[in-house]
Write a protein that holds these residues in place. Structure first.
Motif, PDB file in Angstrom:
ATOM      1  N   MET A 176     -54.954 126.216 -75.937  1.00 56.32           N
ATOM      2  CA  MET A 176     -54.709 126.524 -74.529  1.00 56.32           C
ATOM      3  C   MET A 176     -55.301 127.899 -74.235  1.00 56.32           C
ATOM      4  N   VAL A 177     -56.195 127.958 -73.255  1.00 56.86           N
ATOM      5  CA  VAL A 177     -56.806 129.242 -72.892  1.00 56.86           C
ATOM      6  C   VAL A 177     -55.822 129.983 -71.995  1.00 56.86           C
ATOM      7  N   LEU A 178     -55.398 131.145 -72.431  1.00 54.18           N
ATOM      8  CA  LEU A 178     -54.340 131.887 -71.753  1.00 54.18           C
ATOM      9  C   LEU A 178     -54.925 132.676 -70.577  1.00 54.18           C
ATOM     10  N   LEU A 179     -55.364 131.940 -69.568  1.00 52.78           N
ATOM     11  CA  LEU A 179     -55.830 132.557 -68.337  1.00 52.78           C
ATOM     12  C   LEU A 179     -54.656 133.252 -67.650  1.00 52.78           C
ATOM     13  N   PRO A 180     -54.931 134.219 -66.776  1.00 53.43           N
ATOM     14  CA  PRO A 180     -53.816 134.960 -66.149  1.00 53.43           C
ATOM     15  C   PRO A 180     -52.756 134.063 -65.530  1.00 53.43           C
ATOM     16  N   GLU A 181     -53.174 132.966 -64.892  1.00 49.01           N
ATOM     17  CA  GLU A 181     -52.193 132.088 -64.246  1.00 49.01           C
ATOM     18  C   GLU A 181     -51.366 131.295 -65.250  1.00 49.01           C
ATOM     19  N   ASN A 182     -51.766 131.291 -66.523  1.00 49.77           N
ATOM     20  CA  ASN A 182     -51.021 130.555 -67.550  1.00 49.77           C
ATOM     21  C   ASN A 182     -49.965 131.395 -68.253  1.00 49.77           C
ATOM     22  N   ILE A 183     -50.001 132.704 -68.056  1.00 45.12           N
ATOM     23  CA  ILE A 183     -49.125 133.582 -68.847  1.00 45.12           C
ATOM     24  C   ILE A 183     -47.656 133.353 -68.502  1.00 45.12           C
ATOM     25  N   ALA A 184     -47.295 133.395 -67.224  1.00 40.50           N
ATOM     26  CA  ALA A 184     -45.883 133.238 -66.840  1.00 40.50           C
ATOM     27  C   ALA A 184     -45.327 131.872 -67.255  1.00 40.50           C
ATOM     28  N   PRO A 185     -46.028 130.750 -67.010  1.00 42.04           N
ATOM     29  CA  PRO A 185     -45.502 129.462 -67.473  1.00 42.04           C
ATOM     30  C   PRO A 185     -45.347 129.389 -68.990  1.00 42.04           C
ATOM     31  N   THR A 186     -46.247 130.042 -69.715  1.00 41.34           N
ATOM     32  CA  THR A 186     -46.155 130.019 -71.172  1.00 41.34           C
ATOM     33  C   THR A 186     -44.960 130.827 -71.650  1.00 41.34           C
ATOM     34  N   LEU A 187     -44.707 131.970 -71.020  1.00 41.42           N
ATOM     35  CA  LEU A 187     -43.524 132.758 -71.357  1.00 41.42           C
ATOM     36  C   LEU A 187     -42.250 131.966 -71.099  1.00 41.42           C
ATOM     37  N   ALA A 188     -42.227 131.224 -70.000  1.00 37.63           N
ATOM     38  CA  ALA A 188     -41.046 130.420 -69.683  1.00 37.63           C
ATOM     39  C   ALA A 188     -40.880 129.292 -70.691  1.00 37.63           C
ATOM     40  N   ARG A 189     -41.963 128.632 -71.046  1.00 37.54           N
ATOM     41  CA  ARG A 189     -41.905 127.518 -71.989  1.00 37.54           C
ATOM     42  C   ARG A 189     -41.445 127.991 -73.362  1.00 37.54           C
ATOM     43  N   ALA A 190     -41.811 129.231 -73.722  1.00 40.71           N
ATOM     44  CA  ALA A 190     -41.470 129.755 -75.044  1.00 40.71           C
ATOM     45  C   ALA A 190     -39.965 129.950 -75.217  1.00 40.71           C
ATOM     46  N   LYS A 191     -39.215 129.873 -74.137  1.00 37.17           N
ATOM     47  CA  LYS A 191     -37.759 130.010 -74.224  1.00 37.17           C
ATOM     48  C   LYS A 191     -37.081 128.656 -74.379  1.00 37.17           C
ATOM     49  N   GLU A 192     -37.856 127.588 -74.331  1.00 32.55           N
ATOM     50  CA  GLU A 192     -37.303 126.242 -74.384  1.00 32.55           C
ATOM     51  C   GLU A 192     -37.523 125.611 -75.760  1.00 32.55           C
ATOM     52  N   ASP A 193     -36.719 124.616 -76.061  1.00 38.81           N
ATOM     53  CA  ASP A 193     -36.960 123.793 -77.237  1.00 38.81           C
ATOM     54  C   ASP A 193     -37.844 122.625 -76.812  1.00 38.81           C
ATOM     55  N   THR A 194     -38.985 122.504 -77.406  1.00 36.75           N
ATOM     56  CA  THR A 194     -39.970 121.508 -77.014  1.00 36.75           C
ATOM     57  C   THR A 194     -40.825 121.164 -78.224  1.00 36.75           C
ATOM     58  N   ARG A 195     -41.492 120.028 -78.176  1.00 36.92           N
ATOM     59  CA  ARG A 195     -42.383 119.627 -79.258  1.00 36.92           C
ATOM     60  C   ARG A 195     -43.766 120.254 -79.122  1.00 36.92           C
ATOM     61  N   TRP A 196     -44.011 120.957 -78.046  1.00 41.06           N
ATOM     62  CA  TRP A 196     -45.294 121.635 -77.895  1.00 41.06           C
ATOM     63  C   TRP A 196     -45.472 122.635 -79.044  1.00 41.06           C
ATOM     64  N   LEU A 197     -46.694 122.826 -79.492  1.00 46.54           N
ATOM     65  CA  LEU A 197     -46.938 123.592 -80.721  1.00 46.54           C
ATOM     66  C   LEU A 197     -47.350 125.036 -80.488  1.00 46.54           C
ATOM     67  N   PHE A 198     -47.199 125.540 -79.283  1.00 47.95           N
ATOM     68  CA  PHE A 198     -47.317 126.965 -78.956  1.00 47.95           C
ATOM     69  C   PHE A 198     -48.605 127.604 -79.477  1.00 47.95           C
ATOM     70  N   TYR A 199     -49.696 126.930 -79.173  1.00 51.49           N
ATOM     71  CA  TYR A 199     -51.016 127.431 -79.546  1.00 51.49           C
ATOM     72  C   TYR A 199     -51.664 128.097 -78.337  1.00 51.49           C
ATOM     73  N   TYR A 200     -52.522 129.086 -78.590  1.00 48.68           N
ATOM     74  CA  TYR A 200     -53.198 129.746 -77.477  1.00 48.68           C
ATOM     75  C   TYR A 200     -54.432 130.476 -77.980  1.00 48.68           C
ATOM     76  N   ILE A 201     -55.276 130.844 -77.034  1.00 51.53           N
ATOM     77  CA  ILE A 201     -56.400 131.741 -77.267  1.00 51.53           C
ATOM     78  C   ILE A 201     -56.631 132.490 -75.958  1.00 51.53           C
ATOM     79  N   THR A 202     -56.899 133.769 -76.015  1.00 47.53           N
ATOM     80  CA  THR A 202     -57.187 134.483 -74.776  1.00 47.53           C
ATOM     81  C   THR A 202     -58.590 134.113 -74.301  1.00 47.53           C
ATOM     82  N   PRO A 203     -58.857 134.184 -73.000  1.00 45.41           N
ATOM     83  CA  PRO A 203     -60.202 133.851 -72.522  1.00 45.41           C
ATOM     84  C   PRO A 203     -61.267 134.798 -73.054  1.00 45.41           C
TER      85      PRO A 203
END
Length: 288
Positions: A176-203
């Motif tokens: 997942m390319v951590l574009l500026p608009e993706n930062i807040a949703p990713t921070l929110a998702r990181a507080k949840e229990d989910t099967r997503w694998l929390f991968y990222y790369i900065t642009p």
């Protein structure tokens, strides 16, 4: 008298160079390359541009002539939530057109933007969990969604062109390319229990990876995970992976997670060793 440096920069064409990631890639390449963008809209940078759809093979033949290399980014992104047939039509046919034109024109190196989605693990499918950690490029592919399938097919097409013998194609699989608009949703998702694998790369890091792939030597074909070295979750990786998946996959490199408990699920070793790409980001330092 001072000598003038007349060395001409190599010419690279970037398809999709006006897009969200494309603008970062173009900016990264401009110092080292003479850059031309093919897209449906003009990029913000002042450089050579042609309005071309990747479904227009004749247009590609015309506008790619004279290039030394190509970065192929033009595609329908997953975020667009397009119809399934659109992903297959645009992403697959568009990639075949770019590679066919490059093959005909004798353009030696194409760097193709695939995706983490090509392996299918981005879908968090209960039936197909990761088989081992860290996940490397040898992991079996089992995409289901049309976007993911389109990326796998793009890689297959690339390898078929390499077998023709006069072209090199390197397929990058960004997280997942951590574009500026993706930062807040990713921070929110990181507080949840989910099967997503929390991968990222900065642009910015992703753009450097494309540059590394353009200049890498002694490689004709390959797929490469382009990933940060850590996950985008403030919890030791093996702990949340075991909870998310119900059990911990085989951990082939425990030393990796002992040295960095927050190490990424996906393995960037191949990109480092073959392309010389080393990410610079740190989730806890830069984003939390």
């Amino acid at each position: 008298m001072t000598a003038t440096n007349t060395t001409k920069k190599p010419r690279v064409v970037v398809t999709g160079g006006s897009g969200r990631l494309g603008q970062y890639v173009v900016r990264q390449l401009m110092e080292r390359f003479e850059v031309k963008v093919l897209d449906l809209q003009r990029p913000p940078q002042d450089l050579a541009f042609a309005e071309v759809n990747v479904l227009d093979l004749e247009g590609l033949r015309r506008e790619l002539a004279g290039a030394d290399s190509i970065v192929h980014l033009a595609a329908i992104d997953f975020d667009h939530q397009a119809k399934p047939e659109v992903y297959i039509h645009v992403n697959v046919q568009g990639t075949w057109n770019v590679l066919q034109a490059a093959h005909e024109l004798g353009i030696r190196r194409v760097v193709l933007c695939s995706s983490i989605s090509a392996c299918g693990l981005s879908e968090a499918n209960l039936v197909f969990p990761p088989l081992a950690l860290p996940v490397d490029e040898a992991h079996p592919l089992f995409p289901v969604q049309s976007y993911s399938v389109s990326k796998q097919l793009m890689e297959n097409i690339a390898e078929s062109f390499v077998r023709r013998g006069n072209i090199e194609v390197l397929c990058l699989r960004p997280m997942m390319v951590l574009l500026p608009e993706n930062i807040a949703p990713t921070l929110a998702r990181a507080k949840e229990d989910t099967r997503w694998l929390f991968y990222y790369i900065t642009p910015e890091d992703c753009a450097r990876a494309f540059e590394c792939a353009l200049v890498a030597t002694d490689v004709r074909f390959g797929v490469f995970f382009i990933t940060a070295q850590d996950s985008c979750r403030n919890e030791p990786t093996l702990e949340w992976v075991e909870r998310a998946l119900g059990k911990l996959p085989d951990v082939r490199d425990r030393a990796r997670y002992e040295a960095n408990p927050y190490a990424a699920v996906f393995d960037g070793t191949k990109a480092r060793e073959v392309l010389g790409f080393v990410p610079t980001s740190n989730w806890r330092r830069d984003f939390t």
